[in-house]
Design a protein around this motif. Structure first.
Motif, mmCIF file in Angstrom:
data_model
loop_
_atom_site.group_PDB
_atom_site.id
_atom_site.type_symbol
_atom_site.label_atom_id
_atom_site.label_comp_id
_atom_site.label_asym_id
_atom_site.label_seq_id
_atom_site.Cartn_x
_atom_site.Cartn_y
_atom_site.Cartn_z
ATOM 1 N N CYS A 25 0.835 -1.209 0.000
ATOM 2 C CA CYS A 25 0.000 0.000 0.000
ATOM 3 C C CYS A 25 0.868 1.256 0.000
ATOM 4 O O CYS A 25 0.577 2.229 -0.716
ATOM 5 N N LEU A 28 2.434 1.781 -3.460
ATOM 6 C CA LEU A 28 1.476 2.351 -4.410
ATOM 7 C C LEU A 28 1.273 3.843 -4.157
ATOM 8 O O LEU A 28 1.135 4.628 -5.102
ATOM 9 N N GLY A 47 -4.110 0.116 -10.834
ATOM 10 C CA GLY A 47 -4.789 -1.130 -10.495
ATOM 11 C C GLY A 47 -6.117 -1.061 -9.796
ATOM 12 O O GLY A 47 -6.601 -2.069 -9.268
ATOM 13 N N TRP A 60 -8.056 -9.108 -12.788
ATOM 14 C CA TRP A 60 -7.033 -8.935 -11.770
ATOM 15 C C TRP A 60 -7.287 -7.699 -10.916
ATOM 16 O O TRP A 60 -6.825 -7.618 -9.784
ATOM 17 N N ARG A 61 -8.066 -6.768 -11.422
ATOM 18 C CA ARG A 61 -8.402 -5.568 -10.661
ATOM 19 C C ARG A 61 -9.283 -5.873 -9.454
ATOM 20 O O ARG A 61 -9.392 -5.051 -8.540
ATOM 21 N N THR A 64 -6.190 -6.210 -7.117
ATOM 22 C CA THR A 64 -5.215 -5.120 -7.039
ATOM 23 C C THR A 64 -5.816 -3.823 -6.515
ATOM 24 O O THR A 64 -5.091 -2.975 -5.976
ATOM 25 N N TYR A 65 -7.132 -3.669 -6.640
ATOM 26 C CA TYR A 65 -7.767 -2.460 -6.116
ATOM 27 C C TYR A 65 -7.531 -2.309 -4.611
ATOM 28 O O TYR A 65 -7.546 -1.200 -4.072
#
Length: 202
Positions: A25, A28, A47, A60-61, A64-65
């Motif tokens: 986190c 990002l 993402g 995949w989101r 990844t979100y």
């Protein structure tokens, strides 16, 4: 139960998955800062959940979100959430079940968002955070006498505060928070079936 007593190096050794989630986190957040901050373009690029992109196959989101965020305040609030709440469960569940907990609550939360809200894009680890709250609520109600009253009161207060904020702030995803919370209850019901499994939680 929720008081951090370890020094930094001990914390990393005892709770490696919590540290990993927080670390990703943070990474990002650094990347989004380098790209100019929290704009829709940057959040989606790194993402986030995006309804149209998921409908076009970018599944995949759905995971990844959960390591991105919508703002700096959103990021800081969720990081505190995770650090406080995830440690006891990482210790009790072990690595595999803790990973499954993260995946289950995060993905269920965003699936609820996808089918029961009109949100176009979103990012954040709130689904997992509310999943942790759901687990604690289940444990505290089913195995009430295995926990200190102060710990129970802390979580009940946390839940009340969390859902109050969810309802008061229009930009917050109620469906995502509720989905994560329900996911936590379901996960706890599947994992914690016997009293002896929670003896070392406190």
């Amino acid at each position: 139960m929720f008081i951090i007593k370890e020094d930094f190096s001990t914390f990393i050794k005892k709770y490696p998955l919590t540290v990993l989630i927080v670390g990703v986190c943070c990474l990002l957040t650094i990347l989004i800062t380098m790209k100019g901050g929290y704009t829709k373009t940057n959040v989606v690029l790194l993402g986030s959940y995006d309804r149209n992109l998921i409908n076009n196959g970018q599944f995949w989101r759905l995971l990844t979100y959960s390591v991105g965020h919508m703002s700096y305040s959103h990021f800081l609030l969720n990081i505190v959430f995770i650090i406080l709440l995830s440690r006891p469960l990482e210790r009790v569940l072990g690595k595999l079940k803790f990973i499954l907990c993260y995946l289950f609550t995060s993905i269920l939360a965003v699936i609820i968002i996808h089918f029961f809200s009109n949100i176009d894009y979103v990012a954040g680890s709130s689904g997992f955070g509310y999943g942790l709250l759901g687990i604690y609520i289940y444990l505290f109600l089913k195995f009430r006498n295995k926990f200190y009253k102060s710990d129970r009161n802390f979580i009940f207060m946390f839940v009340a505060f969390g859902f109050t904020i969810t309802l008061l702030i229009p930009s917050v995803s109620f469906s995502g928070h509720l989905g994560g919370f329900i996911g936590g209850i379901i996960f706890a019901a599947l994992v914690f079936k016997k009293e002896h499994q929670v003896l070392f939680v406190t």
